[in-house]
Design an enzyme around this catalytic site. Structure first.
Site, PDB file in Angstrom:
ATOM      1  N   LYS A  15       1.045  -1.192  -0.092  1.00  0.00           N
ATOM      2  CA  LYS A  15       0.070   0.061  -0.124  1.00  0.00           C
ATOM      3  C   LYS A  15       0.813   1.034   0.026  1.00  0.00           C
ATOM      4  O   LYS A  15       2.037   1.415   0.833  1.00  0.00           O
ATOM      5  CB  LYS A  15      -0.970  -0.017   1.268  1.00  0.00           C
ATOM      6  CG  LYS A  15      -1.784   0.960   1.326  1.00  0.00           C
ATOM      7  CD  LYS A  15      -2.892   0.947   2.625  1.00  0.00           C
ATOM      8  CE  LYS A  15      -3.702   2.200   2.803  1.00  0.00           C
ATOM      9  NZ  LYS A  15      -4.634   1.843   3.855  1.00  0.00           N
ATOM     10  N   SER A  46      -9.812  -0.488   7.458  1.00  0.00           N
ATOM     11  CA  SER A  46      -8.976  -0.279   6.282  1.00  0.00           C
ATOM     12  C   SER A  46      -8.546  -1.380   5.569  1.00  0.00           C
ATOM     13  O   SER A  46      -8.192  -1.229   4.397  1.00  0.00           O
ATOM     14  CB  SER A  46      -8.322   1.033   6.302  1.00  0.00           C
ATOM     15  OG  SER A  46      -8.931   2.227   6.207  1.00  0.00           O
ATOM     16  N   SER A  57      -9.626   1.934   3.342  1.00  0.00           N
ATOM     17  CA  SER A  57      -8.980   2.735   2.185  1.00  0.00           C
ATOM     18  C   SER A  57      -7.826   1.953   1.756  1.00  0.00           C
ATOM     19  O   SER A  57      -7.178   2.212   0.461  1.00  0.00           O
ATOM     20  CB  SER A  57      -7.938   3.893   3.049  1.00  0.00           C
ATOM     21  OG  SER A  57      -7.058   3.197   3.981  1.00  0.00           O
TER      22      SER A  57
END
Length: 382
Positions: A24, A124, A100
């Protein structure tokens, strides 16, 4: 639309069979900027060194294939990103991928990589994993290093893995957490005492969770956590305060997405009294979860109360805050929590079944998930 922000090949060049993993874009990789998928950080300098979790993966022989897309600044649940593009939901391209860590969940679900790392501040990892039909683990808070992870100061955020199977989840944890014990994560979990939490969720999702537990053959009992709603609200207060502290300086730059700009400015209004009250809820709710886990080994509940909405509905203004009602409380308390996909009757989509364990007993959570995985596949767990 790609799950990746940038693709490259790093590490394990001497092994053609090296497992692949994506990272990420809130986690530092040396030589690449950490932009958090935001125009406001697009010109960030390259990270001078790897985040600790990245270095550990490389040392363990993993091959990093790129940085994944995400909801801007890790401050949203839809995964929609008009600057970098919105990753595809592998279960249904019309639906949001969740945020997210949208790109990490998407990349795993689309089988672009064996695994991915994400971060989980208010759901997330678990939210996108449930949306995209993959497994996602939020470890016990503080157990996995956040050195080289944005934001650098947090009381909620955890680094954790996505994968399509529990064996891979365990392999990633062995790489990023030096204290993780494979024998405990792969032990026989058939005698686990399971507390099934009564929560508000769509009937088909609640039935899917109950059926998975039935097929796994666990000794189960119904339980309640009275402070779930209060913990959800308190978690929102804390994440607002901490996100403003980390990224509030970007509010005046004119480069943020509209949704992030408005949410960030609203977060600035969090008062000291509100934060103090939230911290009191944190203490009380944590104690309540601990007491519940004295009476059973793990707690089980749906990951999300409903299936992910469509991208069109999200853009039209349909609220998604309720997506995190069953996951955000366990960020506040710090307990390890994992989501695993389970079939929904008469649907091609899968729901998320969430397993919550005692602090520090991440391996037990993984063992229970592996047992459920095996039971649903019709094979022996061990």
């Amino acid at each position: 639309m790609s799950a990746f922000l940038k693709k490259f090949d790093l590490g394990a060049h001497d092994r053609a069979d090296a497992p692949t993993i994506a990272i990420k874009d809130s986690i530092d990789i040396a030589g690449y900027p950490t932009t958090a998928a935001s125009r406001a950080l697009a010109d960030a300098p390259p990270a001078p060194r790897h985040a600790e979790v990245v270095q550990r993966l490389l040392d363990a022989g993993w091959r990093i294939t790129g940085k994944t897309n995400m909801h801007e600044l890790a401050f949203g649940m839809t995964g929609i990103n008009d600057f970098c593009g919105t990753p595809q939901n592998p279960q249904d391209a019309r639906r949001i991928p969740g945020g997210s860590s949208s790109g990490s969940a998407s990349a795993v679900g689309l089988k672009l990589v064996d695994a991915a790392l994400g971060t989980d501040t208010g759901g997330s990892i678990r939210g996108p994993a449930a949306c995209c039909g993959v497994i996602g683990l939020k470890p016990t808070f503080g157990r996995v290093s956040r050195d080289g992870v944005a934001p650098n100061l947090t009381t909620l955020d955890c680094v954790g893995p996505f994968a399509r199977d529990m064996n891979t989840i365990t392999d990633v944890m062995l790489a990023i957490d030096p204290s993780f014990q494979a024998d405990k994560a792969r032990r026989d979990a058939s005698k686990t005492r399971v507390g099934i939490l009564g929560v508000d969720a769509d009937e088909d999702i609640a039935r899917a969770v109950a059926e998975a537990i039935r097929r796994a053959g666990f000794d189960s009992r119904s339980m309640q956590l009275e402070l779930m709603t209060g913990a959800f609200a308190a978690g929102l207060t804390v994440i607002n305060a901490e996100t403003w502290r980390a990224f509030g300086h970007l509010a005046s730059c004119g480069k943020l997405g509209t949704d992030i700009d408005s949410r960030l400015r609203a977060a600035a209004n969090t008062t000291a009294d509100e934060l103090s009250a939230a911290e009191q809820v944190r203490r009380t709710f944590t104690n309540e979860v601990d007491r519940a886990l004295d009476a059973c080994d793990v707690l089980v509940l749906p990951t999300m109360p409903a299936l992910p909405i469509t991208i069109e509905s999200a853009r039209a203004g349909t609220s998604v805050i309720g997506m995190s009602s069953l996951i955000r409380p366990f960020n506040l308390s710090g307990h390890p929590a994992l989501t695993i996909p389970v079939p929904i009757e008469h649907s091609t989509l899968k729901a998320g079944l969430q397993i919550v364990g005692r602090k520090g007993e991440d391996e037990a959570v993984c063992a229970v998930a592996a047992h459920i995985e095996a039971a649903l596949a019709g094979r022996s767990p061990n």
